[in-house]
Write a protein that holds these residues in place. Structure first.
Motif, mmCIF file in Angstrom:
data_model
loop_
_atom_site.group_PDB
_atom_site.id
_atom_site.type_symbol
_atom_site.label_atom_id
_atom_site.label_comp_id
_atom_site.label_asym_id
_atom_site.label_seq_id
_atom_site.Cartn_x
_atom_site.Cartn_y
_atom_site.Cartn_z
ATOM 1 N N GLU A 208 0.396 -1.266 -0.234
ATOM 2 C CA GLU A 208 0.210 -0.325 0.182
ATOM 3 C C GLU A 208 0.692 1.515 -0.205
ATOM 4 O OE1 GLU A 208 -0.796 0.351 4.722
ATOM 5 O OE2 GLU A 208 -2.411 0.315 2.954
ATOM 6 N N GLY A 209 1.958 1.361 0.226
ATOM 7 C CA GLY A 209 2.861 2.223 0.491
ATOM 8 C C GLY A 209 3.893 2.621 -0.671
ATOM 9 N N VAL A 210 3.658 1.575 -1.920
ATOM 10 C CA VAL A 210 4.334 1.518 -3.232
ATOM 11 C C VAL A 210 3.129 1.628 -4.053
ATOM 12 C CG1 VAL A 210 4.729 0.282 -4.290
ATOM 13 C CG2 VAL A 210 5.817 -0.384 -2.526
ATOM 14 N N PHE A 211 2.494 1.304 -4.013
ATOM 15 C CA PHE A 211 1.401 1.575 -5.124
ATOM 16 C C PHE A 211 -0.207 2.657 -4.672
ATOM 17 C CE2 PHE A 211 2.270 -3.385 -5.825
ATOM 18 C CZ PHE A 211 2.572 -2.576 -6.894
ATOM 19 N N ALA A 212 -0.730 3.437 -5.738
ATOM 20 C CA ALA A 212 -1.878 4.817 -5.203
ATOM 21 C C ALA A 212 -3.119 3.629 -4.781
ATOM 22 C CB ALA A 212 -2.154 5.276 -5.951
ATOM 23 N N GLU A 213 -3.625 4.241 -4.288
ATOM 24 C CA GLU A 213 -4.841 3.756 -3.522
ATOM 25 C C GLU A 213 -5.773 2.951 -5.134
ATOM 26 O OE1 GLU A 213 -7.173 2.013 -1.001
ATOM 27 O OE2 GLU A 213 -5.445 3.144 -0.430
ATOM 28 N N GLU A 220 -12.593 2.240 -18.589
ATOM 29 C CA GLU A 220 -12.959 0.920 -18.242
ATOM 30 C C GLU A 220 -13.061 1.097 -16.941
ATOM 31 O OE1 GLU A 220 -10.435 -2.098 -19.541
ATOM 32 O OE2 GLU A 220 -9.842 -0.852 -21.350
ATOM 33 N N GLY A 221 -13.281 1.720 -15.881
ATOM 34 C CA GLY A 221 -13.619 1.258 -15.066
ATOM 35 C C GLY A 221 -12.856 0.155 -13.733
ATOM 36 N N PHE A 222 -11.388 -0.612 -14.600
ATOM 37 C CA PHE A 222 -10.509 -1.540 -14.036
ATOM 38 C C PHE A 222 -9.984 -1.418 -13.100
ATOM 39 C CE2 PHE A 222 -6.972 -4.562 -15.495
ATOM 40 C CZ PHE A 222 -7.958 -5.590 -15.179
ATOM 41 N N ASP A 223 -9.439 -1.221 -11.865
ATOM 42 C CA ASP A 223 -8.847 -1.381 -10.678
ATOM 43 C C ASP A 223 -7.507 -2.482 -11.351
ATOM 44 O OD1 ASP A 223 -7.216 -1.021 -8.801
ATOM 45 O OD2 ASP A 223 -8.517 -1.323 -7.201
ATOM 46 N N ALA A 224 -6.870 -2.401 -11.488
ATOM 47 C CA ALA A 224 -5.295 -2.813 -12.065
ATOM 48 C C ALA A 224 -4.883 -3.236 -10.975
ATOM 49 C CB ALA A 224 -4.907 -1.953 -13.051
ATOM 50 N N MET A 225 -4.603 -2.490 -9.203
ATOM 51 C CA MET A 225 -4.093 -3.076 -8.793
ATOM 52 C C MET A 225 -5.195 -4.132 -7.653
ATOM 53 S SD MET A 225 -0.553 -2.829 -9.012
ATOM 54 C CE MET A 225 -1.383 -2.745 -10.221
ATOM 55 N N ALA A 226 -6.318 -4.448 -8.055
ATOM 56 C CA ALA A 226 -7.084 -5.159 -7.159
ATOM 57 C C ALA A 226 -6.342 -6.531 -6.868
ATOM 58 C CB ALA A 226 -7.827 -5.404 -7.434
ATOM 59 N N PRO A 227 -6.502 -7.208 -5.778
ATOM 60 C CA PRO A 227 -6.428 -8.047 -5.592
ATOM 61 C C PRO A 227 -6.598 -9.080 -6.472
ATOM 62 C CG PRO A 227 -6.616 -6.958 -3.581
ATOM 63 C CD PRO A 227 -6.643 -6.419 -4.540
ATOM 64 N N GLU A 228 -7.878 -9.252 -6.859
ATOM 65 C CA GLU A 228 -8.430 -10.277 -7.145
ATOM 66 C C GLU A 228 -8.636 -10.211 -9.247
ATOM 67 O OE1 GLU A 228 -10.698 -8.706 -3.881
ATOM 68 O OE2 GLU A 228 -9.885 -8.019 -5.559
ATOM 69 N N GLY A 254 -2.311 -6.687 -13.575
ATOM 70 C CA GLY A 254 -3.661 -6.521 -14.106
ATOM 71 C C GLY A 254 -4.469 -7.159 -14.744
ATOM 72 N N GLY A 255 -4.796 -7.318 -15.625
ATOM 73 C CA GLY A 255 -4.515 -7.731 -16.635
ATOM 74 C C GLY A 255 -4.223 -8.540 -17.911
ATOM 75 N N LYS A 256 -2.508 -8.494 -17.084
ATOM 76 C CA LYS A 256 -1.830 -8.647 -18.380
ATOM 77 C C LYS A 256 -1.153 -10.106 -17.452
ATOM 78 C CE LYS A 256 2.268 -7.206 -17.725
ATOM 79 N NZ LYS A 256 3.523 -5.670 -17.945
ATOM 80 N N VAL A 257 -0.573 -11.473 -17.830
ATOM 81 C CA VAL A 257 0.158 -12.696 -17.327
ATOM 82 C C VAL A 257 1.179 -12.651 -18.145
ATOM 83 C CG1 VAL A 257 -0.632 -15.078 -17.263
ATOM 84 C CG2 VAL A 257 -2.516 -13.749 -16.664
ATOM 85 N N SER A 258 2.233 -13.045 -17.239
ATOM 86 C CA SER A 258 3.746 -13.335 -18.189
ATOM 87 C C SER A 258 4.823 -14.213 -17.528
ATOM 88 C CB SER A 258 4.463 -11.783 -18.709
ATOM 89 O OG SER A 258 4.273 -11.501 -17.346
ATOM 90 N N LEU A 259 4.548 -14.774 -18.453
ATOM 91 C CA LEU A 259 5.915 -16.386 -18.218
ATOM 92 C C LEU A 259 7.323 -16.129 -17.178
ATOM 93 C CD1 LEU A 259 5.907 -19.476 -17.551
ATOM 94 C CD2 LEU A 259 6.772 -19.503 -19.987
ATOM 95 N N ALA A 260 7.859 -15.696 -16.651
ATOM 96 C CA ALA A 260 9.087 -15.040 -16.261
ATOM 97 C C ALA A 260 10.174 -16.098 -17.024
ATOM 98 C CB ALA A 260 9.082 -15.019 -14.720
#
Length: 301
Positions: A208-213, A220-228, A254-260
């Motif tokens: 919470e100290g790193v990401f904005a509220e 789109e009303g999409f909260d990219a930082m939502a834990p869900e 957010g909506g991005k999935v990547s393979l490390a």
């Protein structure tokens, strides 16, 4: 159609944040969930509340099945009891999601032994101990002729993959989790167990100290930082559909999935004999020139 119908799932650190989102998501997909949370504050001190029971109540109110567990996952006996809770209440264990953790951030020159030990214990040992007891259970099932279709999803971090300034203890623990993941995947495949890890970016008590509220997309009303946002991949990795995927680390934001990409063998020079120290300067410079530049450490200037 639910992808985890009747699967028995343990989620550690499931009282809040990403763990809570995982527990609710698994329950929504038909799983029976053991909600583990010892109920501590962000720095690991006693908090005096019972978030695990609150999440169980949410799941049951929605028509799902769950049970609370408050064992310390980094305690050997507690981790064994956690695995036993799933087997005793629901008859078996199919999925272990290792998620529990806290932070005690300090710059390296200010980091104390207690802060180092505490973070390594809860993250790294807190992954190993439940995994060890779950593996013993699944090995027993396989030897009894009941081959599991079991899943482990560990929680690493971008800090563990790339490093993070001010988080040497956390980064080391999360890097260790990535290493543990690939070893466990290799060792447990014979028992019908896959082991993967995620490196999530989401708004939690630890970030919470790193990401904005909020980091919503206005259009789109999409909260990219939502834990869900993190949980759908975890639920899929916990399903029978993911049988062919193991030993991998996925970044989720957010909506991005990547393979490390893991550490890989890079350029090499072989003299065929022992090097002299004075010879190695040009050799090292040649190897560095041939290799890709490393990703920057989070927070580095």
């Amino acid at each position: 159609m639910t992808v985890c119908q009747d699967r028995v799932v343990i989620v550690t650190g499931a009282g809040r944040g990403i763990g809570r989102a995982h527990a609710l998501a698994f329950a929504a997909e038909g799983a029976r969930v053991v909600v583990n949370d010892v109920g501590v504050a962000l720095d690991g001190s006693a908090a005096g509340d019972g978030p695990a029971a609150q999440v169980v109540a949410e799941i049951e109110a929605a028509g799902g099945k769950a049970v609370a567990n408050t064992d310390d996952v980094a305690d050997w006996a507690g981790a064994r009891n956690l695995i036993g809770t799933a087997v005793e209440h629901f008859g078996r264990l199919d999925v272990l999601v290792n998620n529990a953790g806290f932070v005690r951030d300090r710059m390296l020159v200010n980091l104390g032994e207690v802060e180092w030990d505490a973070v390594i214990r809860v993250h790294l040992k807190g992954h190993f101990a439940p995994l060890r007891h779950a593996a013993e259970y699944w090995r027993g099932e396989a030897k009894a002729g009941r081959m599991p279709s079991a899943r482990v999803i560990n929680t690493s971090s971008g800090a563990g993959l790339l490093g993070s300034v001010g988080q040497s203890n956390y980064s080391a623990a999360k890097a260790g989790i990535a290493g543990l993941t690939v070893v466990a995947a290799a060792e447990l495949a014979r028992y019908g167990v896959t082991v993967n890890a995620i490196a999530p970016s989401a708004r939690t008590r630890m970030t919470e100290g790193v990401f904005a509220e909020t980091m919503a997309r206005p259009d789109e009303g999409f909260d990219a930082m939502a834990p869900e946002n993190v949980s759908p991949l975890v639920v899929w990795l916990g399903s029978v559909e993911s049988a062919g995927v193991t030993g991998r680390v996925f970044e989720v934001e957010g909506g991005k999935v990547s393979l490390a990409k893991a550490w890989r063998h890079g350029p090499s020079v072989d003299k065929g004999a022992r090097w002299e120290p004075s010879e190695l300067g040009p050799v090292v410079q040649k190897l560095i020139a041939e290799a890709p530049a490393p990703e920057p450490v989070y927070g580095a200037s």
